[in-house]
Design a protein around this motif. Sequence first.
Motif, PDB file in Angstrom:
ATOM      1  N   PRO A  30      41.225  39.280  21.277  1.00 10.35           N
ATOM      2  CA  PRO A  30      39.806  39.306  20.948  1.00 10.35           C
ATOM      3  C   PRO A  30      38.961  38.325  21.771  1.00 10.35           C
ATOM      4  O   PRO A  30      37.797  38.609  22.059  1.00 10.35           O
ATOM      5  CB  PRO A  30      39.774  38.936  19.458  1.00 10.35           C
ATOM      6  N   GLU A  31      39.530  37.212  22.175  1.00  7.74           N
ATOM      7  CA  GLU A  31      38.777  36.223  22.961  1.00  7.74           C
ATOM      8  C   GLU A  31      38.225  36.818  24.247  1.00  7.74           C
ATOM      9  O   GLU A  31      37.196  36.384  24.759  1.00  7.74           O
ATOM     10  CB  GLU A  31      39.688  35.011  23.277  1.00  7.74           C
ATOM     11  N   THR A  32      38.872  37.840  24.766  1.00  6.53           N
ATOM     12  CA  THR A  32      38.450  38.455  26.027  1.00  6.53           C
ATOM     13  C   THR A  32      37.285  39.428  25.852  1.00  6.53           C
ATOM     14  O   THR A  32      36.739  39.914  26.841  1.00  6.53           O
ATOM     15  CB  THR A  32      39.614  39.229  26.673  1.00  6.53           C
ATOM     16  N   ALA A  33      36.897  39.710  24.618  1.00  3.76           N
ATOM     17  CA  ALA A  33      35.914  40.761  24.337  1.00  3.76           C
ATOM     18  C   ALA A  33      34.636  40.664  25.172  1.00  3.76           C
ATOM     19  O   ALA A  33      34.266  41.637  25.840  1.00  3.76           O
ATOM     20  CB  ALA A  33      35.597  40.800  22.844  1.00  3.76           C
ATOM     21  N   PRO A  34      33.932  39.524  25.185  1.00  2.00           N
ATOM     22  CA  PRO A  34      32.706  39.500  25.985  1.00  2.00           C
ATOM     23  C   PRO A  34      32.971  39.689  27.474  1.00  2.00           C
ATOM     24  O   PRO A  34      32.170  40.304  28.184  1.00  2.00           O
ATOM     25  CB  PRO A  34      32.087  38.129  25.692  1.00  2.00           C
ATOM     26  N   HIS A  35      34.099  39.192  27.941  1.00  2.00           N
ATOM     27  CA  HIS A  35      34.430  39.309  29.363  1.00  2.00           C
ATOM     28  C   HIS A  35      34.677  40.767  29.756  1.00  2.00           C
ATOM     29  O   HIS A  35      34.333  41.187  30.860  1.00  2.00           O
ATOM     30  CB  HIS A  35      35.625  38.410  29.696  1.00  2.00           C
ATOM     31  N   VAL A  36      35.262  41.543  28.850  1.00  2.00           N
ATOM     32  CA  VAL A  36      35.448  42.976  29.097  1.00  2.00           C
ATOM     33  C   VAL A  36      34.080  43.668  29.156  1.00  2.00           C
ATOM     34  O   VAL A  36      33.830  44.488  30.041  1.00  2.00           O
ATOM     35  CB  VAL A  36      36.349  43.627  28.017  1.00  2.00           C
ATOM     36  N   ALA A  37      33.193  43.309  28.235  1.00  2.00           N
ATOM     37  CA  ALA A  37      31.856  43.910  28.235  1.00  2.00           C
ATOM     38  C   ALA A  37      31.102  43.574  29.527  1.00  2.00           C
ATOM     39  O   ALA A  37      30.440  44.436  30.109  1.00  2.00           O
ATOM     40  CB  ALA A  37      31.070  43.456  27.011  1.00  2.00           C
ATOM     41  N   PHE A  38      31.232  42.340  29.992  1.00  2.00           N
ATOM     42  CA  PHE A  38      30.590  41.965  31.259  1.00  2.00           C
ATOM     43  C   PHE A  38      31.223  42.696  32.437  1.00  2.00           C
ATOM     44  O   PHE A  38      30.528  43.115  33.363  1.00  2.00           O
ATOM     45  CB  PHE A  38      30.645  40.449  31.488  1.00  2.00           C
ATOM     46  N   LYS A  39      32.534  42.880  32.419  1.00  2.00           N
ATOM     47  CA  LYS A  39      33.208  43.624  33.489  1.00  2.00           C
ATOM     48  C   LYS A  39      32.721  45.072  33.498  1.00  2.00           C
ATOM     49  O   LYS A  39      32.484  45.657  34.566  1.00  2.00           O
ATOM     50  CB  LYS A  39      34.729  43.557  33.330  1.00  2.00           C
ATOM     51  N   LEU A  40      32.572  45.653  32.318  1.00  2.00           N
ATOM     52  CA  LEU A  40      32.053  47.014  32.220  1.00  2.00           C
ATOM     53  C   LEU A  40      30.637  47.076  32.795  1.00  2.00           C
ATOM     54  O   LEU A  40      30.313  47.976  33.576  1.00  2.00           O
ATOM     55  CB  LEU A  40      32.072  47.491  30.772  1.00  2.00           C
ATOM     56  N   LEU A  41      29.794  46.107  32.437  1.00  2.00           N
ATOM     57  CA  LEU A  41      28.436  46.062  32.966  1.00  2.00           C
ATOM     58  C   LEU A  41      28.451  45.964  34.492  1.00  2.00           C
ATOM     59  O   LEU A  41      27.694  46.654  35.174  1.00  2.00           O
ATOM     60  CB  LEU A  41      27.667  44.883  32.364  1.00  2.00           C
ATOM     61  N   GLU A  42      29.329  45.136  35.019  1.00  2.00           N
ATOM     62  CA  GLU A  42      29.462  44.995  36.476  1.00  2.00           C
ATOM     63  C   GLU A  42      29.849  46.313  37.126  1.00  2.00           C
ATOM     64  O   GLU A  42      29.284  46.706  38.150  1.00  2.00           O
ATOM     65  CB  GLU A  42      30.507  43.923  36.798  1.00  2.00           C
ATOM     66  N   MET A  43      30.804  47.017  36.527  1.00  2.00           N
ATOM     67  CA  MET A  43      31.257  48.284  37.091  1.00  2.00           C
ATOM     68  C   MET A  43      30.185  49.370  36.994  1.00  2.00           C
ATOM     69  O   MET A  43      30.139  50.268  37.819  1.00  2.00           O
ATOM     70  CB  MET A  43      32.571  48.722  36.430  1.00  2.00           C
ATOM     71  N   LEU A  44      29.321  49.273  36.003  1.00  2.00           N
ATOM     72  CA  LEU A  44      28.229  50.242  35.857  1.00  2.00           C
ATOM     73  C   LEU A  44      27.053  49.925  36.767  1.00  2.00           C
ATOM     74  O   LEU A  44      26.321  50.826  37.168  1.00  2.00           O
ATOM     75  CB  LEU A  44      27.736  50.266  34.404  1.00  2.00           C
ATOM     76  N   THR A  45      26.854  48.640  37.079  1.00  2.00           N
ATOM     77  CA  THR A  45      25.698  48.233  37.876  1.00  2.00           C
ATOM     78  C   THR A  45      26.173  47.522  39.150  1.00  2.00           C
ATOM     79  O   THR A  45      26.460  48.162  40.134  1.00  2.00           O
ATOM     80  CB  THR A  45      24.751  47.335  37.040  1.00  2.00           C
ATOM     81  N   SER A  46      26.238  46.210  39.105  1.00  2.00           N
ATOM     82  CA  SER A  46      26.716  45.411  40.241  1.00  2.00           C
ATOM     83  C   SER A  46      27.078  44.033  39.724  1.00  2.00           C
ATOM     84  O   SER A  46      26.694  43.646  38.609  1.00  2.00           O
ATOM     85  CB  SER A  46      25.614  45.274  41.306  1.00  2.00           C
ATOM     86  N   LYS A  47      27.797  43.284  40.552  1.00  2.00           N
ATOM     87  CA  LYS A  47      28.169  41.921  40.171  1.00  2.00           C
ATOM     88  C   LYS A  47      26.922  41.073  39.964  1.00  2.00           C
ATOM     89  O   LYS A  47      26.833  40.282  39.021  1.00  2.00           O
ATOM     90  CB  LYS A  47      29.071  41.303  41.238  1.00  2.00           C
ATOM     91  N   GLU A  48      25.942  41.244  40.826  1.00  2.00           N
ATOM     92  CA  GLU A  48      24.702  40.469  40.732  1.00  2.00           C
ATOM     93  C   GLU A  48      23.960  40.768  39.429  1.00  2.00           C
ATOM     94  O   GLU A  48      23.500  39.845  38.755  1.00  2.00           O
ATOM     95  CB  GLU A  48      23.781  40.764  41.932  1.00  2.00           C
ATOM     96  N   HIS A  49      23.849  42.031  39.080  1.00  2.00           N
ATOM     97  CA  HIS A  49      23.179  42.403  37.835  1.00  2.00           C
ATOM     98  C   HIS A  49      23.920  41.830  36.623  1.00  2.00           C
ATOM     99  O   HIS A  49      23.297  41.336  35.677  1.00  2.00           O
ATOM    100  CB  HIS A  49      23.079  43.928  37.706  1.00  2.00           C
ATOM    101  N   MET A  50      25.250  41.930  36.653  1.00  2.00           N
ATOM    102  CA  MET A  50      26.052  41.401  35.548  1.00  2.00           C
ATOM    103  C   MET A  50      25.829  39.903  35.402  1.00  2.00           C
ATOM    104  O   MET A  50      25.672  39.386  34.294  1.00  2.00           O
ATOM    105  CB  MET A  50      27.528  41.707  35.785  1.00  2.00           C
ATOM    106  N   GLU A  51      25.819  39.174  36.529  1.00  2.00           N
ATOM    107  CA  GLU A  51      25.682  37.710  36.474  1.00  2.00           C
ATOM    108  C   GLU A  51      24.331  37.282  35.909  1.00  2.00           C
ATOM    109  O   GLU A  51      24.239  36.273  35.213  1.00  2.00           O
ATOM    110  CB  GLU A  51      25.929  37.103  37.853  1.00  2.00           C
ATOM    111  N   VAL A  52      23.285  38.049  36.167  1.00  2.00           N
ATOM    112  CA  VAL A  52      21.964  37.762  35.607  1.00  2.00           C
ATOM    113  C   VAL A  52      22.033  37.799  34.074  1.00  2.00           C
ATOM    114  O   VAL A  52      21.548  36.891  33.386  1.00  2.00           O
ATOM    115  CB  VAL A  52      20.913  38.774  36.134  1.00  2.00           C
ATOM    116  N   VAL A  53      22.646  38.841  33.538  1.00  2.00           N
ATOM    117  CA  VAL A  53      22.762  38.995  32.087  1.00  2.00           C
ATOM    118  C   VAL A  53      23.686  37.931  31.505  1.00  2.00           C
ATOM    119  O   VAL A  53      23.388  37.318  30.466  1.00  2.00           O
ATOM    120  CB  VAL A  53      23.245  40.417  31.721  1.00  2.00           C
ATOM    121  N   LYS A  54      24.782  37.669  32.170  1.00  2.00           N
ATOM    122  CA  LYS A  54      25.765  36.687  31.700  1.00  2.00           C
ATOM    123  C   LYS A  54      25.121  35.307  31.562  1.00  2.00           C
ATOM    124  O   LYS A  54      25.290  34.627  30.547  1.00  2.00           O
ATOM    125  CB  LYS A  54      26.953  36.642  32.674  1.00  2.00           C
ATOM    126  N   LEU A  55      24.364  34.909  32.569  1.00  2.00           N
ATOM    127  CA  LEU A  55      23.680  33.610  32.518  1.00  2.00           C
ATOM    128  C   LEU A  55      22.624  33.584  31.421  1.00  2.00           C
ATOM    129  O   LEU A  55      22.482  32.597  30.695  1.00  2.00           O
ATOM    130  CB  LEU A  55      23.038  33.289  33.858  1.00  2.00           C
TER     131      LEU A  55
END
Length: 194
Positions: free
Chosen positions: A163-188
Amino acid sequence: MKVLVFLAKGFETMEFSVFVDVMGWARNDYDYDINVVTGGFKKQVVSTFNVPVLVDKTIDEICVDDYDALAIPGGFEEFGFYDEAYDISFLDLIREFDAKGKIIATICVAALPVGKSGVLKNRKATTYHLKDGQRQKQLSKFDVNVVNEPIVVDRNIITSYCPETAPHVAFKLLEMLTSKEHMEVVKLAMGFKL
């Protein structure tokens, strides 16, 4: 874009909510065109620890072509997770998402129905790693190359080991749907470190 978050009976609420929140922040605060649609076998799905959730679509109403990704939270055996997660109609849904090259993102034991569906055969994946690796041993019985790492990505499939990995999986999914840059904006913006 649309993400289908499929809830099997006994799903973990924390593993479900990360997909809603991460994609919600991306859509609401940054206008990324990502919508989350929830699905299940019945209109109301009861989670692990007995929290009822009303879903948008039942399994018979789901058309794979409408979605860009499938997200699956894990769940507890004691709360009936595998009763629905191993149902043939859900395994067929997983196969169809994979056959069309769509992203499949899982958290913890949600890798097990993906393994059972056959789409992980001879591919790398992970699942819950504690309790003597019992669930990882189960996953390997589906001819999966089990890797004991927090998150494993093999082409279009994301798996994780607790379960600890849950947000990281969601961010990885966001990255795969958009881009690493877009994901990092949301993550921050959500307060996570890069």
